[in-house]
Scaffold this motif. Structure first.
Motif, PDB file in Angstrom:
ATOM      1  N   GLN A  41     -41.269 -13.771  -7.650  1.00 12.12           N
ATOM      2  CA  GLN A  41     -39.897 -12.387  -8.170  1.00 12.12           C
ATOM      3  C   GLN A  41     -38.831 -13.516  -8.983  1.00 12.12           C
ATOM      4  O   GLN A  41     -38.692 -14.462  -9.048  1.00 12.12           O
ATOM      5  N   GLN A  79     -35.754 -14.668 -10.978  1.00 11.98           N
ATOM      6  CA  GLN A  79     -34.364 -15.876  -9.764  1.00 11.98           C
ATOM      7  C   GLN A  79     -33.733 -15.649 -11.404  1.00 11.98           C
ATOM      8  O   GLN A  79     -34.265 -15.797 -12.536  1.00 11.98           O
ATOM      9  N   GLY A 117     -27.612 -14.173  -8.390  1.00  9.67           N
ATOM     10  CA  GLY A 117     -27.256 -15.380  -8.314  1.00  9.67           C
ATOM     11  C   GLY A 117     -25.852 -16.283  -7.907  1.00  9.67           C
ATOM     12  O   GLY A 117     -25.472 -15.166  -7.065  1.00  9.67           O
TER      13      GLY A 117
END
Length: 116
Positions: free
Chosen positions: A1, A3, A107
């Motif tokens: 995944q 980030q 984020g």
């Protein structure tokens, strides 16, 4: 995944400049069209700018056209937003994400504050 980590925000006077960075983990970053988004207090998150996976095409919201420039470095897994001629109405938390849906996990964003 993948980030996403945004940085480069700060406090600047109207007319000033900032350069935001968005560092992405993961090997699939270069396959995504990426975008910058922003959210001002009490407002919905809005689109700011986008760039194709190759960097060959860019798109801007009318409110930032001619003042902001989006770019990317796929070797560094990083997307940038150069912001010039900043206005108080540019004050917001800025986020990056891929343009495809569903979005990647958001984020923490980076705060941009423009004083008049």
């Amino acid at each position: 995944q993948v980030q996403l980590v945004e940085s480069g925000g700060g406090l600047v006077q109207a007319g000033g400049s900032l350069r935001l960075s968005c560092a992405a983990s993961g090997r699939t970053f270069s396959s995504y069209a990426m975008g910058w988004f922003r959210q001002a207090p009490g407002k919905e998150r809005e689109f700011v700018a986008a760039i194709s996976w190759s960097g060959g095409s860019t798109y801007y919201a009318d409110s930032v056209k001619g003042r902001f420039t989006i770019s990317r470095d796929n070797a560094k897994n990083t997307v940038y937003l150069q912001m010039n001629s900043l206005k108080p109405e540019d004050t917001a938390v800025y986020y990056c994400n891929r343009m495809a849906r569903p979005p990647l996990p958001w984020g923490q964003g980076t705060q941009v504050t423009v004083s008049s």
